[in-house]
Scaffold this motif. Structure first.
Motif, PDB file in Angstrom:
ATOM      1  N   ALA A  84      38.678  22.772  10.789  1.00 12.60           N
ATOM      2  CA  ALA A  84      37.872  22.452   9.870  1.00 12.60           C
ATOM      3  C   ALA A  84      37.119  21.188  10.108  1.00 12.60           C
ATOM      4  N   ALA A  85      37.591  20.025  10.541  1.00 14.98           N
ATOM      5  CA  ALA A  85      36.918  18.863  11.053  1.00 14.98           C
ATOM      6  C   ALA A  85      35.842  19.151  11.955  1.00 14.98           C
ATOM      7  N   ALA A  86      36.202  20.207  13.086  1.00 12.34           N
ATOM      8  CA  ALA A  86      35.146  20.439  13.963  1.00 12.34           C
ATOM      9  C   ALA A  86      33.939  21.100  13.334  1.00 12.34           C
ATOM     10  N   GLY A  87      34.369  22.084  12.483  1.00 15.81           N
ATOM     11  CA  GLY A  87      33.446  22.931  11.685  1.00 15.81           C
ATOM     12  C   GLY A  87      32.615  21.968  10.871  1.00 15.81           C
ATOM     13  N   ILE A  88      32.953  20.815  10.196  1.00 19.46           N
ATOM     14  CA  ILE A  88      32.134  19.765   9.426  1.00 19.46           C
ATOM     15  C   ILE A  88      31.075  18.961  10.328  1.00 19.46           C
ATOM     16  N   LEU A  89      31.943  18.743  11.548  1.00 16.88           N
ATOM     17  CA  LEU A  89      30.820  18.169  12.558  1.00 16.88           C
ATOM     18  C   LEU A  89      29.809  19.101  13.003  1.00 16.88           C
ATOM     19  N   LEU A  90      30.119  20.109  12.999  1.00 15.31           N
ATOM     20  CA  LEU A  90      29.136  21.125  13.461  1.00 15.31           C
ATOM     21  C   LEU A  90      27.995  21.209  12.473  1.00 15.31           C
ATOM     22  N   VAL A  91      28.274  21.384  11.110  1.00 17.91           N
ATOM     23  CA  VAL A  91      27.294  21.625   9.863  1.00 17.91           C
ATOM     24  C   VAL A  91      26.448  20.416   9.991  1.00 17.91           C
ATOM     25  N   SER A  92      27.421  19.019  10.002  1.00 18.07           N
ATOM     26  CA  SER A  92      26.481  17.922   9.835  1.00 18.07           C
ATOM     27  C   SER A  92      25.279  17.878  11.093  1.00 18.07           C
ATOM     28  N   ALA A  93      25.858  18.114  12.181  1.00 17.83           N
ATOM     29  CA  ALA A  93      24.859  17.857  13.272  1.00 17.83           C
ATOM     30  C   ALA A  93      23.718  19.146  13.115  1.00 17.83           C
ATOM     31  N   ALA A  94      24.067  20.366  12.455  1.00 19.44           N
ATOM     32  CA  ALA A  94      22.808  21.089  12.257  1.00 19.44           C
ATOM     33  C   ALA A  94      22.042  20.933  11.079  1.00 19.44           C
ATOM     34  N   GLY A  95      22.482  19.991  10.273  1.00 11.97           N
ATOM     35  CA  GLY A  95      21.843  19.619   9.130  1.00 11.97           C
ATOM     36  C   GLY A  95      20.848  18.550   9.357  1.00 11.97           C
ATOM     37  N   ALA A  96      21.310  17.696  10.528  1.00 11.16           N
ATOM     38  CA  ALA A  96      20.627  16.606  10.890  1.00 11.16           C
ATOM     39  C   ALA A  96      19.530  17.251  11.928  1.00 11.16           C
ATOM     40  N   LEU A  97      19.520  18.055  12.522  1.00  6.68           N
ATOM     41  CA  LEU A  97      18.635  18.609  13.160  1.00  6.68           C
ATOM     42  C   LEU A  97      17.590  19.640  12.673  1.00  6.68           C
ATOM     43  N   ALA A  98      18.135  20.246  11.739  1.00  7.71           N
ATOM     44  CA  ALA A  98      17.037  21.197  10.710  1.00  7.71           C
ATOM     45  C   ALA A  98      17.037  20.847   9.338  1.00  7.71           C
ATOM     46  N   VAL A  99      16.076  21.235   8.977  1.00  4.11           N
ATOM     47  CA  VAL A  99      15.749  20.939   7.599  1.00  4.11           C
ATOM     48  C   VAL A  99      16.459  21.184   6.321  1.00  4.11           C
ATOM     49  N   GLU A 100      17.075  22.309   6.501  1.00  2.00           N
ATOM     50  CA  GLU A 100      17.954  22.927   5.766  1.00  2.00           C
ATOM     51  C   GLU A 100      18.966  23.935   6.228  1.00  2.00           C
ATOM     52  N   VAL A 101      20.326  23.824   5.716  1.00  2.00           N
ATOM     53  CA  VAL A 101      21.355  24.462   6.390  1.00  2.00           C
ATOM     54  C   VAL A 101      21.803  25.544   5.243  1.00  2.00           C
TER      55      VAL A 101
END
Length: 71
Positions: A21-38
């Protein structure tokens, strides 16, 4: 006498779930930093799939139950 196997596997599965779950949260955070909307579906999959994989790996890879023959 050997200790019961279930508590060790359950603990390892819980730890694997938390790590996944921690790895998934990091993945979502990284995707949110690179994209406008997740998208919510992406966020849900990105957190749940690593958590599920971590639980499966944790349940089957427990410390202290190797097949080696200590002599």
């Amino acid at each position: 006498m050997d200790a019961p196997l279930f508590p060790g596997r359950a603990t390892a599965a819980l730890v694997g779930t938390l790590v996944g779950a921690a790895a998934g949260i990091l993945l979502v955070s990284a995707a949110g930093a690179l994209a406008v909307e997740v998208d919510g579906v992406f966020a849900l999959l990105a957190i749940c799939l690593p958590a599920l994989c971590g639980a499966v790996v944790g349940a089957f890879v427990t410390r202290g139950h190797s097949r080696s023959n200590p002599r």
